[in-house]
Design an enzyme around this catalytic site. Structure first.
Site, short mmCIF file in Angstrom:
data_model
loop_
_atom_site.label_atom_id
_atom_site.label_comp_id
_atom_site.label_asym_id
_atom_site.label_seq_id
_atom_site.Cartn_x
_atom_site.Cartn_y
_atom_site.Cartn_z
N SER A 1 0.82 -1.20 0.00
CA SER A 1 0.00 0.00 0.00
C SER A 1 0.86 1.26 0.00
O SER A 1 1.92 1.31 0.64
CB SER A 1 -0.91 0.01 1.23
OG SER A 1 -1.57 1.25 1.37
N TYR B 1 -2.40 5.07 -3.95
CA TYR B 1 -3.39 6.09 -3.65
C TYR B 1 -2.91 7.31 -4.41
O TYR B 1 -1.90 7.91 -4.07
CB TYR B 1 -3.48 6.36 -2.15
CG TYR B 1 -4.22 5.29 -1.39
CD1 TYR B 1 -5.51 4.94 -1.75
CD2 TYR B 1 -3.64 4.63 -0.31
CE1 TYR B 1 -6.21 3.96 -1.06
CE2 TYR B 1 -4.33 3.65 0.39
CZ TYR B 1 -5.61 3.31 0.01
OH TYR B 1 -6.30 2.34 0.69
N THR C 1 -6.04 2.15 -6.62
CA THR C 1 -7.29 2.11 -5.86
C THR C 1 -8.13 3.34 -6.21
O THR C 1 -7.68 4.48 -6.02
CB THR C 1 -7.01 2.05 -4.36
OG1 THR C 1 -6.33 0.82 -4.07
CG2 THR C 1 -8.32 2.09 -3.57
N LYS D 1 -8.49 -1.02 -9.10
CA LYS D 1 -9.14 -1.68 -7.96
C LYS D 1 -10.31 -0.83 -7.46
O LYS D 1 -10.18 0.37 -7.29
CB LYS D 1 -8.13 -1.90 -6.83
CG LYS D 1 -8.69 -2.59 -5.60
CD LYS D 1 -7.56 -2.87 -4.62
CE LYS D 1 -8.07 -3.56 -3.36
NZ LYS D 1 -8.82 -2.64 -2.48
N HIS E 1 -13.72 -2.46 -1.23
CA HIS E 1 -12.80 -2.11 -0.16
C HIS E 1 -13.15 -2.81 1.16
O HIS E 1 -12.97 -2.27 2.25
CB HIS E 1 -12.76 -0.59 0.06
CG HIS E 1 -11.40 -0.05 0.38
ND1 HIS E 1 -10.53 0.39 -0.58
CD2 HIS E 1 -10.75 0.13 1.56
CE1 HIS E 1 -9.42 0.81 -0.02
NE2 HIS E 1 -9.52 0.65 1.28
N ASP F 1 -11.76 -9.15 -4.75
CA ASP F 1 -11.39 -8.75 -3.40
C ASP F 1 -12.67 -8.44 -2.63
O ASP F 1 -13.68 -8.08 -3.23
CB ASP F 1 -10.49 -7.50 -3.49
CG ASP F 1 -10.26 -6.84 -2.14
OD1 ASP F 1 -9.34 -7.27 -1.44
OD2 ASP F 1 -10.98 -5.88 -1.82
#
Length: 408
Positions: free
Chosen positions: A145, A169, A195, A277, A301, A335
């Site tokens: 991440s 991000y 994401t 994502k 998420h 996910d």
């Protein structure tokens, strides 16, 4: 600032290894019983959260386990798996299984990757370093991440030759974005996972009730705070003035949604596969495929962003069909809600190429650092291996929607 390692090992792409008998972990556990030894903590995936609570303070546990709003989306994820049931077949010669799966051109030992999970040092001091070592020891791909507690270089060093992806991000500062991407590529991260659903934080009562957010405390900010482009915009370094660095970080990484016409920017600055994502709608999946994205992750998420959203498993079939109609090679990953081997099989049967698992390995990290992560992952892989065989299949590729029954 943490000392940077002087060298990073690039992940290797050797010939595909032979299949692994992951189910042997079950035998190993039973044999340990003859010596009076039991597993370090539960092997029941759905009980990991309750077990981990005792190892974490209220703020850290709430951050990992909590959801947006009423928790409706989180509950929907699990309810969708409960409504979907496997229909086993008999006499299929499933004694020997091969879980190897090809994802974005790379053969993986199993269709399981580690989802990006930020600020892991709130769970265990070794955080992402422990997770990277555990994943590499099993040949599983870790997705790091942007909100890591350690730098990309430090995590790459811990991963060694292990496969690794980088989750972005997307910063609102292009220079910072490019700098972070370049660092990730130099550190051997091969695939970019962008994401889309967390451009601003949702209303999260678990965190709000504790007034707890790691990032405003300078936790989970190691990557931007160590980045030269980010530091160039500060009068004093984060080590000298944490508050100023946090105040620069907040508007740069939150509060601004992007648009589809920004994707070419990422393509110009990343020469590997790009995966989007947070896709839940077939039209968004189609647009991603037509934009040339190599993959998408069907995800909400884990219920942490949009309260009252549909379950990711319910969204999966329509998204798979939408991508297939584009005629592209875009791969669909899954996910949100994966806990057991049966969960993995259901997602694969509905068309996912592989799945990402998040909270379970975080709970393992809380229990025992690197060893705890490894125990959770080995348990999941053993469960997956055994359940695949007991459902009457030898490889993940054999699974189809016909292997499922759906409760109304």
């Amino acid at each position: 600032m943490p000392k940077e390692p002087t060298a990073v090992t690039e992940p290797q792409q050797p010939p595909a290894p032979p299949p692994v008998n992951f189910a042997n972990y079950q035998n190993e556990i039973y044999l340990h019983g003859l010596e009076g030894r039991v597993p370090p903590f539960t092997t029941e995936a759905t009980a990991l959260g309750a077990s981990a609570r005792g190892h974490l303070d209220a703020g850290a546990f709430g951050y990992v386990a909590g959801s947006a709003g009423s928790g409706a989306t989180h509950r929907a994820n699990r309810e969708a798996f409960d409504r979907c049931r496997l229909v086993p077949r008999m006499l299929t010669d499933a004694t020997h299984r091969d879980l190897r799966t090809r994802v974005l051109g790379t053969t993986m030992p199993a269709p399981v990757l580690l989802a990006p999970l930020g600020a892991q040092s709130i769970v265990h001091p070794d955080g992402e370093l422990a997770t990277a070592r555990a994943a590499a020891s099993l040949g599983l791909t870790m997705t790091l991440s942007t909100a890591s507690s350690y730098t990309v270089e430090q995590v790459a060093e811990a991963s060694g030759a292990g496969p690794r992806w980088f989750q972005l991000y997307w910063p609102n500062d292009d220079d910072v974005c490019v700098s972070i991407l370049e660092r990730a590529r130099r550190a051997g991260f091969t695939t970019l996972v962008v994401t889309l659903d967390t451009w601003t934080l949702a209303w999260r009562p678990h965190d709000l009730d504790q007034s707890y957010l790691p990032f405003i405390r300078g936790v989970g900010t190691a990557i931007p705070f160590s980045d030269p482009a980010f530091r160039a915009g500060l009068e004093r370094s984060p080590e000298e003035d944490l508050e100023a660095a946090v105040l620069r970080w907040v508007p740069m990484f939150t509060g601004t949604d992007k648009s589809w016409d920004r994707l070419p920017f990422l393509r110009r600055h990343w020469d590997g596969p790009i995966v989007l994502k947070g896709i839940q709608h077939p039209d968004d999946a189609r647009r991603a495929a037509e934009a040339g994205m190599e993959g998408i992750v069907v995800s909400n998420h884990g219920g942490r962003q949009l309260d009252g959203a549909m379950a990711s498993l319910d969204a999966l079939p329509g998204i798979v069909r939408a991508v297939e109609r584009t005629g592209t090679d875009t791969e669909v990953l899954f996910d949100s809600g994966i806990r057991t081997g049966a969960d993995v099989l259901k997602a694969l049967a509905l068309g996912a190429r592989a799945v990402l698992v998040g909270r379970p390995f975080a709970y393992g990290l809380a229990h025992g650092g690197e060893d705890g992560v490894r125990h959770v992952l080995r348990s999941l892989l053993a469960d997956l291996d055994l359940t695949l065989g007991l459902s009457g299949h030898r490889t993940p590729a054999e699974l189809t929607p016909d292997d499922l029954w759906h409760r109304p």
